[in-house]
Structure formats: structure tokens, C-alpha cells
Design a protein around this motif. Structure first.
Motif, PDB file in Angstrom:
ATOM      1  N   VAL A 119       0.836  -1.200   0.000  1.00  0.00           N
ATOM      2  CA  VAL A 119       0.000   0.000   0.000  1.00  0.00           C
ATOM      3  C   VAL A 119       0.870   1.248   0.000  1.00  0.00           C
ATOM      4  O   VAL A 119       0.590   2.222  -0.718  1.00  0.00           O
ATOM      5  CB  VAL A 119      -0.953  -0.007   1.215  1.00  0.00           C
ATOM      6  N   GLN A 120       1.929   1.237   0.783  1.00  0.00           N
ATOM      7  CA  GLN A 120       2.811   2.408   0.843  1.00  0.00           C
ATOM      8  C   GLN A 120       3.473   2.670  -0.504  1.00  0.00           C
ATOM      9  O   GLN A 120       3.591   3.824  -0.932  1.00  0.00           O
ATOM     10  CB  GLN A 120       3.872   2.205   1.929  1.00  0.00           C
ATOM     11  N   LYS A 121       3.895   1.621  -1.181  1.00  0.00           N
ATOM     12  CA  LYS A 121       4.517   1.791  -2.500  1.00  0.00           C
ATOM     13  C   LYS A 121       3.492   2.295  -3.514  1.00  0.00           C
ATOM     14  O   LYS A 121       3.830   3.062  -4.425  1.00  0.00           O
ATOM     15  CB  LYS A 121       5.162   0.487  -2.958  1.00  0.00           C
ATOM     16  N   TYR A 122       2.248   1.875  -3.362  1.00  0.00           N
ATOM     17  CA  TYR A 122       1.190   2.431  -4.219  1.00  0.00           C
ATOM     18  C   TYR A 122       1.022   3.919  -3.950  1.00  0.00           C
ATOM     19  O   TYR A 122       0.938   4.736  -4.878  1.00  0.00           O
ATOM     20  CB  TYR A 122      -0.128   1.689  -3.972  1.00  0.00           C
ATOM     21  N   LEU A 123       0.983   4.295  -2.685  1.00  0.00           N
ATOM     22  CA  LEU A 123       0.834   5.703  -2.320  1.00  0.00           C
ATOM     23  C   LEU A 123       2.031   6.527  -2.782  1.00  0.00           C
ATOM     24  O   LEU A 123       1.917   7.736  -3.019  1.00  0.00           O
ATOM     25  CB  LEU A 123       0.644   5.840  -0.814  1.00  0.00           C
ATOM     26  N   ASP A 124       3.179   5.857  -2.948  1.00  0.00           N
ATOM     27  CA  ASP A 124       4.378   6.544  -3.425  1.00  0.00           C
ATOM     28  C   ASP A 124       4.409   6.653  -4.947  1.00  0.00           C
ATOM     29  O   ASP A 124       5.336   7.257  -5.499  1.00  0.00           O
ATOM     30  CB  ASP A 124       5.634   5.818  -2.943  1.00  0.00           C
ATOM     31  N   GLY A 125       3.436   6.007  -5.633  1.00  0.00           N
ATOM     32  CA  GLY A 125       3.356   6.182  -7.076  1.00  0.00           C
ATOM     33  C   GLY A 125       3.379   4.929  -7.915  1.00  0.00           C
ATOM     34  O   GLY A 125       3.255   5.009  -9.151  1.00  0.00           O
ATOM     35  N   ALA A 126       3.522   3.750  -7.328  1.00  0.00           N
ATOM     36  CA  ALA A 126       3.560   2.514  -8.118  1.00  0.00           C
ATOM     37  C   ALA A 126       2.140   2.044  -8.449  1.00  0.00           C
ATOM     38  O   ALA A 126       1.264   2.058  -7.587  1.00  0.00           O
ATOM     39  CB  ALA A 126       4.298   1.416  -7.350  1.00  0.00           C
ATOM     40  N   ASP A 127       1.926   1.654  -9.688  1.00  0.00           N
ATOM     41  CA  ASP A 127       0.620   1.131 -10.096  1.00  0.00           C
ATOM     42  C   ASP A 127       0.509  -0.369  -9.887  1.00  0.00           C
ATOM     43  O   ASP A 127      -0.582  -0.898  -9.723  1.00  0.00           O
ATOM     44  CB  ASP A 127       0.361   1.443 -11.578  1.00  0.00           C
ATOM     45  N   ILE A 128       1.635  -1.070  -9.935  1.00  0.00           N
ATOM     46  CA  ILE A 128       1.660  -2.515  -9.714  1.00  0.00           C
ATOM     47  C   ILE A 128       2.778  -2.820  -8.731  1.00  0.00           C
ATOM     48  O   ILE A 128       3.924  -2.400  -8.930  1.00  0.00           O
ATOM     49  CB  ILE A 128       1.896  -3.291 -11.027  1.00  0.00           C
ATOM     50  N   VAL A 129       2.448  -3.529  -7.669  1.00  0.00           N
ATOM     51  CA  VAL A 129       3.447  -3.924  -6.676  1.00  0.00           C
ATOM     52  C   VAL A 129       3.426  -5.446  -6.572  1.00  0.00           C
ATOM     53  O   VAL A 129       2.414  -6.038  -6.191  1.00  0.00           O
ATOM     54  CB  VAL A 129       3.169  -3.296  -5.293  1.00  0.00           C
ATOM     55  N   TYR A 130       4.546  -6.071  -6.922  1.00  0.00           N
ATOM     56  CA  TYR A 130       4.633  -7.528  -6.914  1.00  0.00           C
ATOM     57  C   TYR A 130       5.155  -8.034  -5.573  1.00  0.00           C
ATOM     58  O   TYR A 130       6.170  -7.538  -5.062  1.00  0.00           O
ATOM     59  CB  TYR A 130       5.583  -8.019  -8.010  1.00  0.00           C
ATOM     60  N   GLY A 131       4.472  -9.031  -5.023  1.00  0.00           N
ATOM     61  CA  GLY A 131       4.986  -9.719  -3.859  1.00  0.00           C
ATOM     62  C   GLY A 131       5.936 -10.814  -4.311  1.00  0.00           C
ATOM     63  O   GLY A 131       5.535 -11.724  -5.038  1.00  0.00           O
ATOM     64  N   VAL A 132       7.195 -10.722  -3.920  1.00  0.00           N
ATOM     65  CA  VAL A 132       8.236 -11.643  -4.386  1.00  0.00           C
ATOM     66  C   VAL A 132       8.815 -12.387  -3.190  1.00  0.00           C
ATOM     67  O   VAL A 132       9.179 -11.767  -2.180  1.00  0.00           O
ATOM     68  CB  VAL A 132       9.354 -10.884  -5.126  1.00  0.00           C
ATOM     69  N   ARG A 133       8.914 -13.678  -3.319  1.00  0.00           N
ATOM     70  CA  ARG A 133       9.487 -14.489  -2.239  1.00  0.00           C
ATOM     71  C   ARG A 133      10.963 -14.182  -2.085  1.00  0.00           C
ATOM     72  O   ARG A 133      11.735 -14.187  -3.046  1.00  0.00           O
ATOM     73  CB  ARG A 133       9.292 -15.971  -2.528  1.00  0.00           C
ATOM     74  N   SER A 134      11.384 -13.909  -0.864  1.00  0.00           N
ATOM     75  CA  SER A 134      12.796 -13.609  -0.615  1.00  0.00           C
ATOM     76  C   SER A 134      13.648 -14.866  -0.633  1.00  0.00           C
ATOM     77  O   SER A 134      14.847 -14.810  -0.919  1.00  0.00           O
ATOM     78  CB  SER A 134      12.947 -12.893   0.729  1.00  0.00           C
ATOM     79  N   SER A 135      13.040 -16.013  -0.328  1.00  0.00           N
ATOM     80  CA  SER A 135      13.757 -17.296  -0.376  1.00  0.00           C
ATOM     81  C   SER A 135      12.737 -18.425  -0.426  1.00  0.00           C
ATOM     82  O   SER A 135      11.543 -18.207  -0.245  1.00  0.00           O
ATOM     83  CB  SER A 135      14.668 -17.465   0.854  1.00  0.00           C
ATOM     84  N   ARG A 136      13.243 -19.623  -0.664  1.00  0.00           N
ATOM     85  CA  ARG A 136      12.383 -20.806  -0.679  1.00  0.00           C
ATOM     86  C   ARG A 136      12.858 -21.837   0.344  1.00  0.00           C
ATOM     87  O   ARG A 136      12.772 -23.039   0.126  1.00  0.00           O
ATOM     88  CB  ARG A 136      12.366 -21.432  -2.081  1.00  0.00           C
ATOM     89  N   ARG A 137      13.335 -21.338   1.469  1.00  0.00           N
ATOM     90  CA  ARG A 137      13.859 -22.239   2.497  1.00  0.00           C
ATOM     91  C   ARG A 137      12.786 -23.144   3.085  1.00  0.00           C
ATOM     92  O   ARG A 137      13.074 -24.250   3.542  1.00  0.00           O
ATOM     93  CB  ARG A 137      14.508 -21.427   3.609  1.00  0.00           C
ATOM     94  N   SER A 138      11.532 -22.691   3.054  1.00  0.00           N
ATOM     95  CA  SER A 138      10.450 -23.493   3.634  1.00  0.00           C
ATOM     96  C   SER A 138       9.997 -24.622   2.703  1.00  0.00           C
ATOM     97  O   SER A 138       9.267 -25.521   3.130  1.00  0.00           O
ATOM     98  CB  SER A 138       9.254 -22.598   3.980  1.00  0.00           C
ATOM     99  N   ASP A 139      10.429 -24.576   1.445  1.00  0.00           N
ATOM    100  CA  ASP A 139      10.036 -25.606   0.485  1.00  0.00           C
ATOM    101  C   ASP A 139      10.941 -26.827   0.595  1.00  0.00           C
ATOM    102  O   ASP A 139      12.101 -26.725   1.011  1.00  0.00           O
ATOM    103  CB  ASP A 139      10.111 -25.067  -0.950  1.00  0.00           C
TER     104      ASP A 139
END
Length: 323
Positions: A119-139
Motif C-alpha cells: 500500500v505504501q509503495k502504491y501511495l508513493d506512485g507505483a501502479d503494480i506492486v509484486y509480492g516476491v518471495r525472498s527465499s524458498r527455504r520453507s520448500d
């Protein structure tokens, strides 16, 4: 960016999620109220559950949630249309009512707290914000290896995607308006969304274990999903088939010349092994080529019919009514 009047919808596709849905609803409601109290979004923001033709009590739970709290809204599709179509149905419904929409799965594996930064990145001007996994250690090793290979293979086949991003993302209303102009029946939103353009940003998060219930994406469905993504976004497999046919043709020409030379030298020996291997190789290549071409022809056939991607049978809206 001024946040006055900014409404957020969280769209959650659901298919047989009765075990996890009450907990998902509780956590999402707490998150939405937290964002509202901090002044990041307006109080008319909502959580929209989309029931993709579930066979269990998923829709009954959604109706109960809506009846107890207007923060919850619901859409019911007339039958199971698959995750991508259910997600699209929610996005298209929400775009007429929200300034920004976050999509996420119901299994609570995606970190809900990442929504704050989105939400903050949207308020800063981004129209699309992707959620990206930082790692796959749980897999597991197998899951981690195949998932990363999936994204790399998509890239090699010419499909533009965001590495380690699934469907956890924020989109602005104008990004959703652009998405609505993509009318193909064969949906692969991870590849279509980047085509809309606009300013993008990413938020990294740790993906957790599924809270309850069973995964809706076993290996067989993941492989089908990969084929769907590649053939929906790229014609490179067709070009590879053409290139392979050209290579086989050159090899055939070389073998013809070789056999003529051997015949002229009187050194021909009839052998079943070489003949058998050649037949199996050429037969396999032909079937592979026909399969790839057939996949594309099948998609053309489905697109030409212009069938609806989904049909909404019931709406529980924020006004407390049922349509």
C-alpha cells in the motif's frame, strides 16, 4: 500521493477452503482495520472472497462472514472455472469499487504483513506492486528445484514474468482497467500483468506453510499450469519445432549422401538397429511437433468461440444485500 478517498479491496479466490477460511478472514480483517486506523486506506475498504465452485462449505462460510460483518464481500461463480478465472472475476468486480486491489491466496502462505509495504509503495506512485518471495527455504528440495526451474523455463520460452512471484500483488485501478482489455480465454495472469506496463515495484516476503487444508496445486496441475503459461504467452515452442525440423532435415540429407557413398563403395550392410533407431527418433519428433502445434490450435479454437471466462451466480456486496 494523497491517500484521501483511497479504497483497498483484498481479493481472495477460494476453492474448497472451509478449513482455513475462518482464520484467513480473521487475519485479513485485522490487517484491513489496522491500515484504516493508520490512515493509509478508507473505511469503505473490503475483503472480497471469490468462491470458485467449491464443493464444501466455503460459500456458506463466506455468506456467514458477510452477514456478521460488512467488511466481507463475496462472489460465487456458477461453476469451477480455475484459479486464474476466479481471480480475474474478483479483480474485475473490485476495480469498479476500489482505487487499489491486492490479490492473494486463501491458504495464508503469503505474508499478510507485506500488504502494508504494498500500500505504501502504491501511495508513493507505483501502479503494480509484486509480492516476491525472498527465499524458498520453507520448500522441500523437490518443490524448490522445480519451482525455480519453472520460472527460468518460462523466461527461456519468451514469457515475461517476475521471478518467484505468484499472484500476490497490488494493482491500481488504471492497471486493472488496462488488464480488462486483455480478452483472451486462456489466462496466465503472471505473464499478462507485466504486459500492462505502468510503474512497478516489488516487496519481498517470507512464504510460510499452508495453515490448513490441502494444496490445490499438485505436480500434475503445476505442469499443466506451466504449459498453459508458455503457450499463452509465447510462440517460441512453434519456432523451436520448426528449427528442430530443419536440423532433422539436414541430418537426413547427410545420411542420404553417406548411404550413397557407402553403396557406391560396395560396403552397404543392412542393419536393423540403425533403421529402428531412426524410425523411433523421427516418429517421436513428429508426435512431439504435432502435440505442440495441436496445443496452439486448441487455444485458437477456444478463443474463436468467445465463451465467457466465468459466470457470477451470486454477489454479496458491501451494502449487505444479495444479488
Amino acid at each position: 500521493m494523497d491517500n484521501r478517498g483511497k479504497t483497498l479491496y483484498i481479493v481472495v479466490p477460494c476453492y474448497n477452503e472451509q478449513e482455513v477460511l475462518p482464520e484467513t478472514a480473521s487475519r485479513l480483517a485485522a490487517k484491513l482495520r489496522s491500515l484504516t486506523e493508520r490512515g493509509l486506506i478508507m473505511a469503505r475498504s473490503r475483503i472480497l472472497f471469490v468462491d470458485d465452485g467449491s464443493r464444501d462449505a466455503t460459500w456458506n462460510i463466506i455468506a456467514s462472514l458477510h452477514g456478521s460483518d460488512s467488511i466481507f464481500s463475496g462472489l460465487a461463480l456458477s461453476r469451477n472455472r480455475g484459479h486464474q478465472n476466479a481471480l480475474l472475476a474478483g479483480l474485475m468486480y473490485a476495480r469498479e469499487r476500489a482505487d487499489m486491489v491486492i490479490s492473494m491466496d486463501a491458504d495464508l502462505q503469503d505474508d499478510i504483513n507485506a500488504a502494508d509495504e504494498m500500500v505504501q509503495k502504491y501511495l508513493d506512485g507505483a501502479d503494480i506492486v509484486y509480492g516476491v518471495r525472498s527465499s524458498r527455504r520453507s520448500d522441500s528440495f523437490f518443490k524448490r528445484t522445480t519451482a525455480e526451474a519453472f520460472y527460468r523455463f518460462l523466461g527461456a520460452m519468451g514469457a515475461e514474468t517476475v521471478f518467484n512471484h505468484a499472484d500476490y500483488r497490488l494493482m491500481s485501478r488504471r492497471a486493472l482497467d488496462a488488464l480488462s482489455q486483455f480478452e483472451e480465454v486462456n489466462l496466465f495472469l503472471r505473464g499478462i500483468v507485466p504486459m500492462t506496463g505502468f510503474t512497478t515495484a516489488t516487496v519481498e516476503y517470507e512464504r510460510g506453510e499452508r495453515f490448513a487444508g490441502e494444496s490445490k496445486y499438485p505436480l500434475k496441475k503445476m505442469l499443466s499450469f506451466a504449459v498453459e503459461g508458455i503457450t499463452s504467452l509465447s510462440v517460441r515452442p512453434l519456432r523451436m519445432v520448426m528449427a528442430l525440423g530443419f536440423v532433422v532435415f539436414l541430418v537426413s540429407v547427410v545420411m542420404i549422401i553417406y548411404n550413397i557413398v557407402r553403396w557406391a563403395a560396395g560396403a552397404t550392410v543392412t542393419g536393423w538397429a540403425s533403421l529402428s533407431c531412426s524410425l523411433w527418433l523421427l516418429g517421436g519428433l513428429q508426435l512431439l511437433a504435432l502435440g505442440v502445434v495441436g496445443e496452439y490450435i486448441g487455444k485458437i479454437y477456444l478463443e474463436s468461440k468467445h465463451r465467457p471466462r466465468y459466470i457470477i451466480s451470486c454477489v454479496l456486496d458491501e451494502r449487505g444485500g444479495e444479488d
